[in-house]
Design a protein around this motif. Structure first.
Motif, mmCIF file in Angstrom:
data_model
loop_
_atom_site.group_PDB
_atom_site.id
_atom_site.type_symbol
_atom_site.label_atom_id
_atom_site.label_comp_id
_atom_site.label_asym_id
_atom_site.label_seq_id
_atom_site.Cartn_x
_atom_site.Cartn_y
_atom_site.Cartn_z
ATOM 1 N N VAL A 17 0.322 0.560 0.012
ATOM 2 C CA VAL A 17 -0.106 -0.824 0.221
ATOM 3 C C VAL A 17 -1.556 -0.991 -0.238
ATOM 4 O O VAL A 17 -1.877 -1.920 -0.987
ATOM 5 C CB VAL A 17 0.050 -1.231 1.708
ATOM 6 N N ASN A 18 -2.428 -0.103 0.204
ATOM 7 C CA ASN A 18 -3.841 -0.222 -0.132
ATOM 8 C C ASN A 18 -4.118 -0.037 -1.624
ATOM 9 O O ASN A 18 -5.130 -0.516 -2.128
ATOM 10 C CB ASN A 18 -4.679 0.750 0.697
ATOM 11 N N ARG A 19 -3.196 0.627 -2.331
ATOM 12 C CA ARG A 19 -3.326 0.789 -3.785
ATOM 13 C C ARG A 19 -2.538 -0.292 -4.539
ATOM 14 O O ARG A 19 -2.491 -0.283 -5.761
ATOM 15 C CB ARG A 19 -2.847 2.170 -4.216
ATOM 16 N N HIS A 20 -1.867 -1.174 -3.789
ATOM 17 C CA HIS A 20 -1.073 -2.279 -4.339
ATOM 18 C C HIS A 20 0.058 -1.773 -5.231
ATOM 19 O O HIS A 20 0.352 -2.358 -6.274
ATOM 20 C CB HIS A 20 -1.969 -3.281 -5.076
ATOM 21 N N PHE A 25 5.833 0.835 -2.231
ATOM 22 C CA PHE A 25 5.947 0.033 -1.014
ATOM 23 C C PHE A 25 7.409 -0.306 -0.733
ATOM 24 O O PHE A 25 7.914 -0.072 0.355
ATOM 25 C CB PHE A 25 5.097 -1.241 -1.177
ATOM 26 N N LEU A 26 8.111 -0.838 -1.721
ATOM 27 C CA LEU A 26 9.506 -1.239 -1.531
ATOM 28 C C LEU A 26 10.411 -0.039 -1.286
ATOM 29 O O LEU A 26 11.327 -0.098 -0.455
ATOM 30 C CB LEU A 26 9.991 -2.042 -2.735
ATOM 31 N N ASP A 27 10.162 1.062 -1.981
ATOM 32 C CA ASP A 27 10.981 2.267 -1.822
ATOM 33 C C ASP A 27 10.817 2.913 -0.445
ATOM 34 O O ASP A 27 11.651 3.724 -0.049
ATOM 35 C CB ASP A 27 10.636 3.298 -2.901
ATOM 36 N N ALA A 28 9.762 2.567 0.265
ATOM 37 C CA ALA A 28 9.517 3.159 1.588
ATOM 38 C C ALA A 28 10.507 2.663 2.633
ATOM 39 O O ALA A 28 10.696 3.303 3.669
ATOM 40 C CB ALA A 28 8.091 2.864 2.037
ATOM 41 N N PHE A 29 11.159 1.527 2.381
ATOM 42 C CA PHE A 29 12.091 0.954 3.353
ATOM 43 C C PHE A 29 13.498 1.528 3.186
ATOM 44 O O PHE A 29 13.914 1.858 2.070
ATOM 45 C CB PHE A 29 12.160 -0.569 3.189
ATOM 46 N N GLN A 47 14.449 -9.734 -0.357
ATOM 47 C CA GLN A 47 13.695 -10.610 0.540
ATOM 48 C C GLN A 47 12.301 -10.053 0.834
ATOM 49 O O GLN A 47 11.325 -10.810 0.876
ATOM 50 C CB GLN A 47 14.446 -10.832 1.850
ATOM 51 N N ILE A 48 12.219 -8.743 1.048
ATOM 52 C CA ILE A 48 10.910 -8.133 1.311
ATOM 53 C C ILE A 48 9.999 -8.311 0.098
ATOM 54 O O ILE A 48 8.825 -8.658 0.239
ATOM 55 C CB ILE A 48 11.046 -6.643 1.693
ATOM 56 N N LYS A 49 10.536 -8.123 -1.096
ATOM 57 C CA LYS A 49 9.740 -8.300 -2.316
ATOM 58 C C LYS A 49 9.251 -9.741 -2.425
ATOM 59 O O LYS A 49 8.072 -9.991 -2.727
ATOM 60 C CB LYS A 49 10.528 -7.919 -3.560
ATOM 61 N N GLU A 55 2.476 -12.692 0.093
ATOM 62 C CA GLU A 55 1.673 -12.493 1.298
ATOM 63 C C GLU A 55 1.189 -11.064 1.560
ATOM 64 O O GLU A 55 0.432 -10.846 2.497
ATOM 65 C CB GLU A 55 2.472 -12.964 2.516
ATOM 66 N N PHE A 56 1.616 -10.089 0.762
ATOM 67 C CA PHE A 56 1.266 -8.709 1.070
ATOM 68 C C PHE A 56 0.700 -8.013 -0.163
ATOM 69 O O PHE A 56 -0.484 -8.119 -0.435
ATOM 70 C CB PHE A 56 2.497 -7.991 1.642
ATOM 71 N N ILE A 57 1.529 -7.330 -0.937
ATOM 72 C CA ILE A 57 1.051 -6.650 -2.145
ATOM 73 C C ILE A 57 0.499 -7.673 -3.139
ATOM 74 O O ILE A 57 -0.580 -7.489 -3.703
ATOM 75 C CB ILE A 57 2.171 -5.811 -2.797
#
Length: 109
Positions: A17-20, A25-29, A47-49, A55-57
């Motif tokens: 997340v901090n490296r954007h 990020f998506l593969d972590a779920f 939906q997460i993407k 709002e996030f990445i």
């Protein structure tokens, strides 16, 4: 001083997340993973993407960890969230399933 040791897989997730790094990020779920952002729930990669793009990445978000609590398979991280969408102290609760995240819940810190 509160413990700031973040266990895996949450540590790698927050690093991504901090490296954007959107793909990491998506593969972590997990396949049916979900994000609960103050009561709005986004389930599954698409939906997460969509949520993350705004709002996030996509909002160049970063989290500075201030507190960590581990209870079984649940990891709670409280920290200072900064992005182009929202800013402030936030509480991120992760439900961990093996080496992936089943659910991330975001609330006021």
């Amino acid at each position: 001083m509160p413990d700031q040791t973040v266990p895996e897989p949450v540590r790698s997730f927050l690093d991504a997340v901090n490296r954007h790094e959107e793909a990491t990020f998506l593969d972590a779920f997990t396949e049916g993973g979900a994000v609960d952002d103050w009561g709005r729930v986004f389930t599954g990669r698409e939906q997460i993407k969509g949520w993350s793009d705004e709002e996030f990445i996509g909002a160049n978000g970063t989290l500075t960890v201030e507190e960590v609590e581990v209870t079984g398979a649940e990891v709670t991280v409280v920290g200072d969230w900064r992005s182009t969408h929202a800013n402030g102290r936030s509480r991120f609760t992760f439900e961990v399933a093996g080496d992936r995240i089943a659910r991330m819940t975001i609330r006021e810190g």
